[in-house]
Write a protein that holds these residues in place. Sequence first.
Motif, PDB file in Angstrom:
ATOM      1  N   LYS A 120      17.576 -63.463   0.951  1.00 32.70           N
ATOM      2  CA  LYS A 120      16.692 -62.777   1.898  1.00 32.70           C
ATOM      3  C   LYS A 120      16.191 -61.494   1.246  1.00 32.70           C
ATOM      4  CE  LYS A 120      17.230 -65.717   5.178  1.00 32.70           C
ATOM      5  NZ  LYS A 120      16.301 -66.809   5.109  1.00 32.70           N
ATOM      6  N   TYR A 121      14.946 -61.118   1.567  1.00 32.46           N
ATOM      7  CA  TYR A 121      14.368 -59.927   0.950  1.00 32.46           C
ATOM      8  C   TYR A 121      13.430 -59.216   1.912  1.00 32.46           C
ATOM      9  CZ  TYR A 121      10.259 -62.894   0.355  1.00 32.46           C
ATOM     10  OH  TYR A 121       9.204 -63.734   0.586  1.00 32.46           O
ATOM     11  N   PHE A 122      13.209 -57.950   1.619  1.00 36.97           N
ATOM     12  CA  PHE A 122      12.115 -57.178   2.211  1.00 36.97           C
ATOM     13  C   PHE A 122      11.095 -57.002   1.089  1.00 36.97           C
ATOM     14  CE2 PHE A 122      14.578 -54.403   5.529  1.00 36.97           C
ATOM     15  CZ  PHE A 122      14.849 -55.532   6.269  1.00 36.97           C
ATOM     16  N   PHE A 123       9.829 -57.262   1.365  1.00 38.14           N
ATOM     17  CA  PHE A 123       8.764 -56.952   0.423  1.00 38.14           C
ATOM     18  C   PHE A 123       8.058 -55.716   0.966  1.00 38.14           C
ATOM     19  CE2 PHE A 123       4.536 -57.182  -1.430  1.00 38.14           C
ATOM     20  CZ  PHE A 123       4.862 -57.328  -2.761  1.00 38.14           C
ATOM     21  N   LEU A 124       8.260 -54.588   0.282  1.00 35.30           N
ATOM     22  CA  LEU A 124       7.723 -53.310   0.748  1.00 35.30           C
ATOM     23  C   LEU A 124       6.329 -53.083   0.169  1.00 35.30           C
ATOM     24  CD1 LEU A 124      10.963 -51.245   0.053  1.00 35.30           C
ATOM     25  CD2 LEU A 124      10.302 -52.313   2.195  1.00 35.30           C
ATOM     26  N   ILE A 125       5.394 -52.759   1.037  1.00 35.29           N
ATOM     27  CA  ILE A 125       4.026 -52.533   0.597  1.00 35.29           C
ATOM     28  C   ILE A 125       3.479 -51.289   1.285  1.00 35.29           C
ATOM     29  CG2 ILE A 125       3.128 -54.147   2.341  1.00 35.29           C
ATOM     30  CD1 ILE A 125       0.887 -54.854   0.358  1.00 35.29           C
ATOM     31  N   HIS A 126       2.820 -50.456   0.507  1.00 36.97           N
ATOM     32  CA  HIS A 126       2.162 -49.250   1.023  1.00 36.97           C
ATOM     33  C   HIS A 126       0.670 -49.551   1.076  1.00 36.97           C
ATOM     34  CE1 HIS A 126       5.807 -46.864   0.580  1.00 36.97           C
ATOM     35  NE2 HIS A 126       5.974 -47.443  -0.584  1.00 36.97           N
ATOM     36  N   CYS A 127       0.169 -49.889   2.252  1.00 39.01           N
ATOM     37  CA  CYS A 127      -1.229 -50.326   2.370  1.00 39.01           C
ATOM     38  C   CYS A 127      -2.236 -49.228   2.080  1.00 39.01           C
ATOM     39  CB  CYS A 127      -1.478 -50.904   3.757  1.00 39.01           C
ATOM     40  SG  CYS A 127      -0.845 -52.570   3.885  1.00 39.01           S
ATOM     41  N   GLU A 128      -1.812 -47.978   2.134  1.00 35.05           N
ATOM     42  CA  GLU A 128      -2.748 -46.898   1.832  1.00 35.05           C
ATOM     43  C   GLU A 128      -3.049 -46.837   0.340  1.00 35.05           C
ATOM     44  OE1 GLU A 128      -1.484 -43.684   5.181  1.00 35.05           O
ATOM     45  OE2 GLU A 128       0.037 -44.392   3.777  1.00 35.05           O
ATOM     46  N   GLY A 129      -2.188 -47.395  -0.471  1.00 34.50           N
ATOM     47  CA  GLY A 129      -2.427 -47.499  -1.894  1.00 34.50           C
ATOM     48  C   GLY A 129      -2.153 -46.242  -2.697  1.00 34.50           C
ATOM     49  N   THR A 130      -1.939 -45.128  -2.051  1.00 30.00           N
ATOM     50  CA  THR A 130      -1.692 -43.870  -2.747  1.00 30.00           C
ATOM     51  C   THR A 130      -1.037 -42.897  -1.774  1.00 30.00           C
ATOM     52  OG1 THR A 130      -2.705 -42.179  -4.159  1.00 30.00           O
ATOM     53  CG2 THR A 130      -3.962 -42.862  -2.220  1.00 30.00           C
ATOM     54  N   ARG A 131      -0.449 -41.833  -2.315  1.00 32.79           N
ATOM     55  CA  ARG A 131       0.188 -40.831  -1.449  1.00 32.79           C
ATOM     56  C   ARG A 131      -0.850 -40.023  -0.676  1.00 32.79           C
ATOM     57  NH1 ARG A 131       2.985 -40.138  -5.988  1.00 32.79           N
ATOM     58  NH2 ARG A 131       1.947 -38.178  -6.441  1.00 32.79           N
ATOM     59  N   PHE A 132      -0.466 -39.585   0.485  1.00 33.08           N
ATOM     60  CA  PHE A 132      -1.327 -38.795   1.363  1.00 33.08           C
ATOM     61  C   PHE A 132      -1.462 -37.370   0.828  1.00 33.08           C
ATOM     62  CE2 PHE A 132      -2.291 -36.004   4.839  1.00 33.08           C
ATOM     63  CZ  PHE A 132      -3.086 -36.737   5.697  1.00 33.08           C
ATOM     64  N   THR A 133      -2.699 -36.910   0.671  1.00 31.71           N
ATOM     65  CA  THR A 133      -3.000 -35.500   0.420  1.00 31.71           C
ATOM     66  C   THR A 133      -4.191 -35.158   1.301  1.00 31.71           C
ATOM     67  OG1 THR A 133      -4.604 -35.861  -1.368  1.00 31.71           O
ATOM     68  CG2 THR A 133      -2.270 -35.648  -2.017  1.00 31.71           C
ATOM     69  N   GLU A 134      -4.412 -33.877   1.535  1.00 30.73           N
ATOM     70  CA  GLU A 134      -5.547 -33.476   2.384  1.00 30.73           C
ATOM     71  C   GLU A 134      -6.877 -33.916   1.774  1.00 30.73           C
ATOM     72  OE1 GLU A 134      -5.696 -32.428   5.475  1.00 30.73           O
ATOM     73  OE2 GLU A 134      -3.516 -32.560   5.533  1.00 30.73           O
ATOM     74  N   LYS A 135      -7.018 -33.775   0.464  1.00 23.70           N
ATOM     75  CA  LYS A 135      -8.260 -34.171  -0.201  1.00 23.70           C
ATOM     76  C   LYS A 135      -8.499 -35.676  -0.057  1.00 23.70           C
ATOM     77  CE  LYS A 135     -10.715 -33.995  -4.605  1.00 23.70           C
ATOM     78  NZ  LYS A 135     -10.682 -33.638  -6.001  1.00 23.70           N
ATOM     79  N   LYS A 136      -7.459 -36.485  -0.312  1.00 28.23           N
ATOM     80  CA  LYS A 136      -7.584 -37.930  -0.178  1.00 28.23           C
ATOM     81  C   LYS A 136      -7.869 -38.313   1.272  1.00 28.23           C
ATOM     82  CE  LYS A 136      -4.472 -38.947  -4.024  1.00 28.23           C
ATOM     83  NZ  LYS A 136      -3.135 -39.437  -4.367  1.00 28.23           N
ATOM     84  N   HIS A 137      -7.280 -37.567   2.209  1.00 26.88           N
ATOM     85  CA  HIS A 137      -7.508 -37.842   3.624  1.00 26.88           C
ATOM     86  C   HIS A 137      -8.973 -37.600   3.986  1.00 26.88           C
ATOM     87  CE1 HIS A 137      -7.297 -36.951   8.035  1.00 26.88           C
ATOM     88  NE2 HIS A 137      -6.689 -38.126   7.961  1.00 26.88           N
ATOM     89  N   GLN A 138      -9.555 -36.513   3.502  1.00 26.54           N
ATOM     90  CA  GLN A 138     -10.960 -36.220   3.788  1.00 26.54           C
ATOM     91  C   GLN A 138     -11.869 -37.328   3.255  1.00 26.54           C
ATOM     92  OE1 GLN A 138     -11.606 -32.365   2.053  1.00 26.54           O
ATOM     93  NE2 GLN A 138     -10.625 -31.268   3.753  1.00 26.54           N
ATOM     94  N   ILE A 139     -11.626 -37.747   2.022  1.00 24.86           N
ATOM     95  CA  ILE A 139     -12.433 -38.816   1.414  1.00 24.86           C
ATOM     96  C   ILE A 139     -12.255 -40.120   2.204  1.00 24.86           C
ATOM     97  CG2 ILE A 139     -12.692 -40.270  -0.641  1.00 24.86           C
ATOM     98  CD1 ILE A 139     -11.854 -37.737  -2.272  1.00 24.86           C
ATOM     99  N   SER A 140     -11.024 -40.413   2.565  1.00 21.85           N
ATOM    100  CA  SER A 140     -10.716 -41.626   3.318  1.00 21.85           C
ATOM    101  C   SER A 140     -11.429 -41.634   4.673  1.00 21.85           C
ATOM    102  CB  SER A 140      -9.199 -41.748   3.504  1.00 21.85           C
ATOM    103  OG  SER A 140      -8.874 -42.896   4.227  1.00 21.85           O
ATOM    104  N   MET A 141     -11.462 -40.499   5.342  1.00 18.62           N
ATOM    105  CA  MET A 141     -12.102 -40.430   6.656  1.00 18.62           C
ATOM    106  C   MET A 141     -13.622 -40.488   6.544  1.00 18.62           C
ATOM    107  SD  MET A 141      -9.695 -40.753   8.725  1.00 18.62           S
ATOM    108  CE  MET A 141      -8.970 -41.772   7.440  1.00 18.62           C
ATOM    109  N   GLN A 142     -14.181 -40.043   5.412  1.00 17.58           N
ATOM    110  CA  GLN A 142     -15.621 -40.197   5.186  1.00 17.58           C
ATOM    111  C   GLN A 142     -15.965 -41.680   5.052  1.00 17.58           C
ATOM    112  OE1 GLN A 142     -16.330 -37.791   1.699  1.00 17.58           O
ATOM    113  NE2 GLN A 142     -16.328 -35.869   2.854  1.00 17.58           N
ATOM    114  N   VAL A 143     -15.129 -42.418   4.338  1.00 23.22           N
ATOM    115  CA  VAL A 143     -15.325 -43.864   4.203  1.00 23.22           C
ATOM    116  C   VAL A 143     -15.183 -44.538   5.562  1.00 23.22           C
ATOM    117  CG1 VAL A 143     -14.374 -45.989   3.193  1.00 23.22           C
ATOM    118  CG2 VAL A 143     -14.604 -43.928   1.791  1.00 23.22           C
ATOM    119  N   ALA A 144     -14.172 -44.142   6.335  1.00 21.06           N
ATOM    120  CA  ALA A 144     -13.963 -44.711   7.673  1.00 21.06           C
ATOM    121  C   ALA A 144     -15.183 -44.476   8.552  1.00 21.06           C
ATOM    122  CB  ALA A 144     -12.712 -44.118   8.312  1.00 21.06           C
TER     123      ALA A 144
END
Length: 199
Positions: A120-144
């Motif tokens: 039995k296993y857990f397959f761990l996945i981070h769907c955001e693809g990268t760590r959260f930073t304020e700069k990345k959040h701003q870019i991400s929300m512009q895309v959204a």
Amino acid sequence: MNLCLSLWLFAELVLLLEWWSGTECVIYTDPQAYPKYGKENAIVVLNHKFEIDFLCGWSLAERFGVLGGSKVLAKKELAYVPIIGWMWYFTEMVFCTRKWEQDRKTVSKSLLHLRDYPEKYFFLIHCEGTRFTEKKHQISMQVAQAKGLPSLKHHLLPRTKGFAVTVRSLRNVARPDGSPSSATALALWAATAGLRSSR
């Protein structure tokens, strides 16, 4: 043998997280779902806010007795980190380059090995693809906003291609002869990691 070595090495990291750093991973979940954890294979979707998020996922895997068999989708550069990266490589972690044309084939091929994984296993996945930073959040929300998607306050816009390939590869798996696989990932769990200040 790999499973035993994985458990021993991963448990050392979980020990550092919980004992040395004093981090406590608390689970808030549906009481009816709790007994199923660790009894079936699972794709565990985590947010990626801190460097230690994967350790929190491993802490949960250890708690449910599936730490030795747990896998993670990680960027390929981590395979070259001394000791931990090498360990991940030899324990069949799934690596991606973040270039979809390459990853579509290599990630799918790596996931094929999990189809008949004996434990039995857990397959761990981070769907955001990268760590959260304020700069990345701003870019991400512009895309959204450009795509007409809702704004997220504490998360980045998920990257769905890797997630979709993972689910397609690990759910409803049949062997080449058409018989169902005994190691099909039956569960999909979403988890949010957050740290509470001790001050």
